[in-house]
Enzyme design. Structure first.
Site, PDB file in Angstrom:
ATOM      1  N   GLN A  91      62.884   3.857 -67.541  1.00  0.00           N
ATOM      2  CA  GLN A  91      61.719   4.465 -66.632  1.00  0.00           C
ATOM      3  C   GLN A  91      62.552   5.474 -65.691  1.00  0.00           C
ATOM      4  O   GLN A  91      63.511   4.951 -64.899  1.00  0.00           O
ATOM      5  CB  GLN A  91      61.068   3.511 -66.144  1.00  0.00           C
ATOM      6  CG  GLN A  91      60.314   2.522 -67.064  1.00  0.00           C
ATOM      7  CD  GLN A  91      59.216   2.915 -67.911  1.00  0.00           C
ATOM      8  OE1 GLN A  91      58.894   4.339 -67.608  1.00  0.00           O
ATOM      9  NE2 GLN A  91      59.000   2.617 -69.325  1.00  0.00           N
ATOM     10  N   CYS A 112      58.764  23.556 -53.465  1.00  0.00           N
ATOM     11  CA  CYS A 112      59.661  24.048 -54.435  1.00  0.00           C
ATOM     12  C   CYS A 112      59.703  25.553 -54.449  1.00  0.00           C
ATOM     13  O   CYS A 112      58.606  25.976 -55.018  1.00  0.00           O
ATOM     14  CB  CYS A 112      59.890  23.189 -55.693  1.00  0.00           C
ATOM     15  SG  CYS A 112      60.955  24.173 -56.895  1.00  0.00           S
ATOM     16  N   CYS A 125      52.932   6.801 -72.263  1.00  0.00           N
ATOM     17  CA  CYS A 125      53.291   8.116 -71.337  1.00  0.00           C
ATOM     18  C   CYS A 125      52.301   9.387 -71.821  1.00  0.00           C
ATOM     19  O   CYS A 125      52.579  10.384 -71.003  1.00  0.00           O
ATOM     20  CB  CYS A 125      54.775   8.173 -71.254  1.00  0.00           C
ATOM     21  SG  CYS A 125      55.440   8.676 -73.132  1.00  0.00           S
ATOM     22  N   TYR A 127      58.844  -1.201 -79.391  1.00  0.00           N
ATOM     23  CA  TYR A 127      59.566   0.153 -78.825  1.00  0.00           C
ATOM     24  C   TYR A 127      60.104  -0.570 -77.388  1.00  0.00           C
ATOM     25  O   TYR A 127      59.731  -0.047 -76.427  1.00  0.00           O
ATOM     26  CB  TYR A 127      58.518   0.871 -78.388  1.00  0.00           C
ATOM     27  CG  TYR A 127      57.615   1.466 -79.544  1.00  0.00           C
ATOM     28  CD1 TYR A 127      57.929   2.350 -80.594  1.00  0.00           C
ATOM     29  CD2 TYR A 127      56.246   0.877 -79.891  1.00  0.00           C
ATOM     30  CE1 TYR A 127      57.132   2.772 -81.651  1.00  0.00           C
ATOM     31  CE2 TYR A 127      55.480   1.252 -81.039  1.00  0.00           C
ATOM     32  CZ  TYR A 127      56.103   2.346 -82.070  1.00  0.00           C
ATOM     33  OH  TYR A 127      55.362   2.739 -82.927  1.00  0.00           O
ATOM     34  N   CYS A 148      66.397  20.818 -56.858  1.00  0.00           N
ATOM     35  CA  CYS A 148      65.432  20.394 -57.628  1.00  0.00           C
ATOM     36  C   CYS A 148      64.613  19.281 -56.595  1.00  0.00           C
ATOM     37  O   CYS A 148      65.278  18.209 -56.399  1.00  0.00           O
ATOM     38  CB  CYS A 148      65.596  19.818 -59.125  1.00  0.00           C
ATOM     39  SG  CYS A 148      64.151  19.100 -59.470  1.00  0.00           S
ATOM     40  N   CYS A 201      60.493  28.073 -62.699  1.00  0.00           N
ATOM     41  CA  CYS A 201      60.567  26.895 -63.495  1.00  0.00           C
ATOM     42  C   CYS A 201      59.512  26.034 -64.022  1.00  0.00           C
ATOM     43  O   CYS A 201      58.397  26.085 -63.292  1.00  0.00           O
ATOM     44  CB  CYS A 201      61.477  25.765 -62.363  1.00  0.00           C
ATOM     45  SG  CYS A 201      61.725  24.149 -63.129  1.00  0.00           S
TER      46      CYS A 201
HETATM   47  C1  LIG Z   1      58.975   4.742 -73.956  1.00  0.00           C
HETATM   48  S1  LIG Z   1      60.455   3.985 -74.386  1.00  0.00           S
HETATM   49  C2  LIG Z   1      60.160   2.236 -73.735  1.00  0.00           C
HETATM   50  C3  LIG Z   1      61.136   1.503 -73.590  1.00  0.00           C
HETATM   51  C4  LIG Z   1      60.920   0.334 -72.944  1.00  0.00           C
HETATM   52  N1  LIG Z   1      59.622  -0.263 -73.235  1.00  0.00           N
HETATM   53  C5  LIG Z   1      61.233   0.404 -71.323  1.00  0.00           C
HETATM   54  O1  LIG Z   1      59.985   0.598 -70.671  1.00  0.00           O
HETATM   55  O2  LIG Z   1      62.292   0.623 -70.656  1.00  0.00           O
HETATM   56  C6  LIG Z   1      60.179   3.939 -76.206  1.00  0.00           C
HETATM   57  C7  LIG Z   1      61.387   3.464 -76.712  1.00  0.00           C
HETATM   58  O3  LIG Z   1      61.024   3.511 -78.114  1.00  0.00           O
HETATM   59  C8  LIG Z   1      62.088   3.543 -78.883  1.00  0.00           C
HETATM   60  N2  LIG Z   1      61.492   4.075 -80.309  1.00  0.00           N
HETATM   61  C9  LIG Z   1      61.223   5.341 -80.602  1.00  0.00           C
HETATM   62  N3  LIG Z   1      60.459   5.335 -81.671  1.00  0.00           N
HETATM   63  C10 LIG Z   1      60.770   4.165 -82.401  1.00  0.00           C
HETATM   64  C11 LIG Z   1      60.040   3.504 -83.587  1.00  0.00           C
HETATM   65  N4  LIG Z   1      59.534   4.290 -84.522  1.00  0.00           N
HETATM   66  N5  LIG Z   1      60.549   2.105 -83.678  1.00  0.00           N
HETATM   67  C12 LIG Z   1      61.060   1.382 -82.580  1.00  0.00           C
HETATM   68  N6  LIG Z   1      61.614   2.047 -81.630  1.00  0.00           N
HETATM   69  C13 LIG Z   1      61.049   3.327 -81.375  1.00  0.00           C
HETATM   70  C14 LIG Z   1      63.048   4.663 -78.244  1.00  0.00           C
HETATM   71  O4  LIG Z   1      64.316   4.595 -78.627  1.00  0.00           O
HETATM   72  C15 LIG Z   1      62.623   3.963 -76.782  1.00  0.00           C
HETATM   73  O5  LIG Z   1      63.651   2.933 -76.323  1.00  0.00           O
END
Ligand SMILES: C[S@@+](CC[C@H](N)C(=O)[O-])C[C@H]1O[C@@H](n2cnc3c(N)ncnc32)[C@H](O)[C@@H]1O
Length: 445
Positions: A279, A84, A402, A308, A192, A92
């Site tokens: 993702q 890039c 992550c 989550y 990009c 960037c």
């Molecule tokens: C890293 S993503 C993972 C989503 C899913 N597991 C996937 O792989 O597609 C984290 C998720 O947690 C949600 N989130 C963030 N803070 C949270 C909380 N305190 N309680 C519940 N969900 C939460 C976000 O909206 C998001 O959808």
């Protein structure tokens, strides 16, 4: 060039120093020391371990400095020409490792994971050898565009064309671009190279955007492309290395594409709003589902929680194996709505709209539970959630992370509660950037 390192207290931004660069550290830089092993710490971007470089100071802090390598006197064998044109000091900030060969990027990230496990989780390097081996590359993104000719090394192809979600910022002259490292300064770009081919093909970067503050582009694994804009003057930020694990700030207006894009993962088609979480690497969802199932070995009848849960990616896979009650907890209304729609055909799955800590403390989730998937945003789950999960005594926990620093902090809490990571896998879900995705399997000891 500052020649005497006794004078380093007088350094100012823009000064140049010559240093030998050491190991990579979390954050996309390597650690060097001014004036030898006991000197002040300086985090150097655009460098590689072992290199002798001239570093230009970009930030001064009480305990450390930040700098960019602006001249390389003794290059590492792992150094390559960045594919890039915008990846250079002052350019960037979206990528950190464009100057690093494909194989060395994997080693860099493995070193960072190990370092975090040692420093923050308190796991001895010898014990790590039993649970963590290497960072695994993901399959090459499909239909990747040709790179810039002979400058690319053979394996470098997998590093490009993977980013299915891109947020461009708009500068004061209405030009789209990406942000400088640790800055709100927009660097206008015309391409990009890590963006998905379908994102690169759009004619978004050759024109100005007087009515927008930011653009969000999504290219889904089902072949949909959606473009959204945040109207000028609305609130909400965009970070240079914004990998989309938080919803874009402000209200987004759809400029083109469907209101829901189709993603294919875990043997199912998913309809997800383009502004919601998914993702980013096209192969990431399948890779992570496979890792979680391989580690947890769900058995028929086992009860599970997908904490989550987003649109319910892991819940669908768990429910298909267990045939038993599976609870998704997700706090964003858009994520909950997506999960309810996508999982409607799975009667054993329940979707709870709540923050995970509230769901656990207010007993909207009640034990017994056999399997828990934790996939928190970059800040991690935190001690309160970890303690509540540990107290529910599931058979196994799969923690998808992550950020290896947040994972390591939460592993420390798990260990204090009598749990141990028995396997950690790491995946190169974000090539060219410092980011790495880990999946840890935890058992009670
Ligand atoms: C890293 S993503 C993972 C989503 C899913 N597991 C996937 O792989 O597609 C984290 C998720 O947690 C949600 N989130 C963030 N803070 C949270 C909380 N305190 N309680 C519940 N969900 C939460 C976000 O909206 C998001 O959808």
């Amino acid at each position: 060039m500052i020649e005497s390192y006794e004078m380093t207290d007088d350094l100012v931004e823009g000064d140049r120093v010559e240093v030998t660069v050491g190991a990579p550290a979390h954050g996309g830089h390597c650690v060097a020391r001014l004036g030898g092993p006991h000197g002040r710490v300086i985090f150097v971007r655009h460098a590689l371990p072992g290199e002798r470089v001239t570093a230009e100071i970009t930030e001064l802090h009480k305990g450390y400095l930040r700098a960019d390598a602006v001249e390389v006197h003794e290059p590492s064998p792992d150094r390559v020409t960045p594919p890039c044109a915008f990846a250079h000091p002052g350019g960037c900030g979206g990528c950190d490792l464009q100057h690093v060969s494909a194989d060395a990027q994997l080693r860099w990230k493995a070193d960072v994971v190990r370092d975090q496990l040692t420093r923050l989780a308190g796991i001895n390097p010898e014990d790590q050898d039993k649970i963590f081996v290497r960072v695994e590359p993901l399959p090459t993104a499909p239909d990747r565009p040709a790179t810039s000719g002979d400058r690319a090394e053979p394996d470098a192809e997998r590093l490009l064309g993977w980013r299915s979600r891109v947020r461009y910022a708009i500068d004061a002259l209405d030009r789209p671009g990406l942000l400088q490292h640790r800055s709100h300064q927009v660097v206008p770009i015309d391409r990009c190279v890590i963006a998905h081919p379908a994102v690169q093909e759009l004619d978004l970067l050759s024109r100005t955007w007087p009515d927008a503050d930011a653009l969000q582009v999504v290219a889904s694994t089902g072949g949909d492309v959606a473009v959204l804009a945040r109207p000028a003057g609305s609130s909400g930020g965009t970070a240079a290395d914004d990998l989309g694990d938080a919803p874009a700030g402000g209200t987004l207006t759809r400029l083109s594409g469907p209101g829901e894009v189709t993603e294919i993962a875990g043997g199912r088609a998913w309809a997800v709003p383009p502004e919601g979480f998914w993702q980013i690497h096209p192969a990431a969802a399948d890779t992570l589902v496979d890792a979680v199932l391989t580690m947890l070995e769900p058995a028929r009848g086992e009860v599970s929680w997908d904490l989550y849960g987003g649109a319910g990616l892991f819940a669908a896979a768990l429910a298909a194996r267990t045939g038993a009650r599976t609870t998704v907890v997700e706090s964003s209304p858009a994520g909950v709505a997506a999960a309810r729609r996508n999982l409607a055909g799975l009667p054993e799955v329940e979707v709870v709209e709540a923050k995970v800590d509230a769901a656990l403390s207010r007993r909207r989730l009640t034990a017994p539970v056999d399997l828990v998937v934790l996939d928190p945003p970059r800040a991690g789950a935190g001690a309160k959630v970890v303690r509540a999960v540990a107290a529910a005594t599931p058979r196994a926990v799969a923690y998808v992370a992550c950020d290896p620093a947040a994972l390591a902090r939460d592993l420390k809490t798990f260990r204090a509660e009598g749990w141990a990571p028995v396997e950690i896998r790491a995946f190169d879900c974000f090539p060219m950037t410092q980011h790495v995705e880990c999946v840890a399997l935890l058992h009670r000891v």
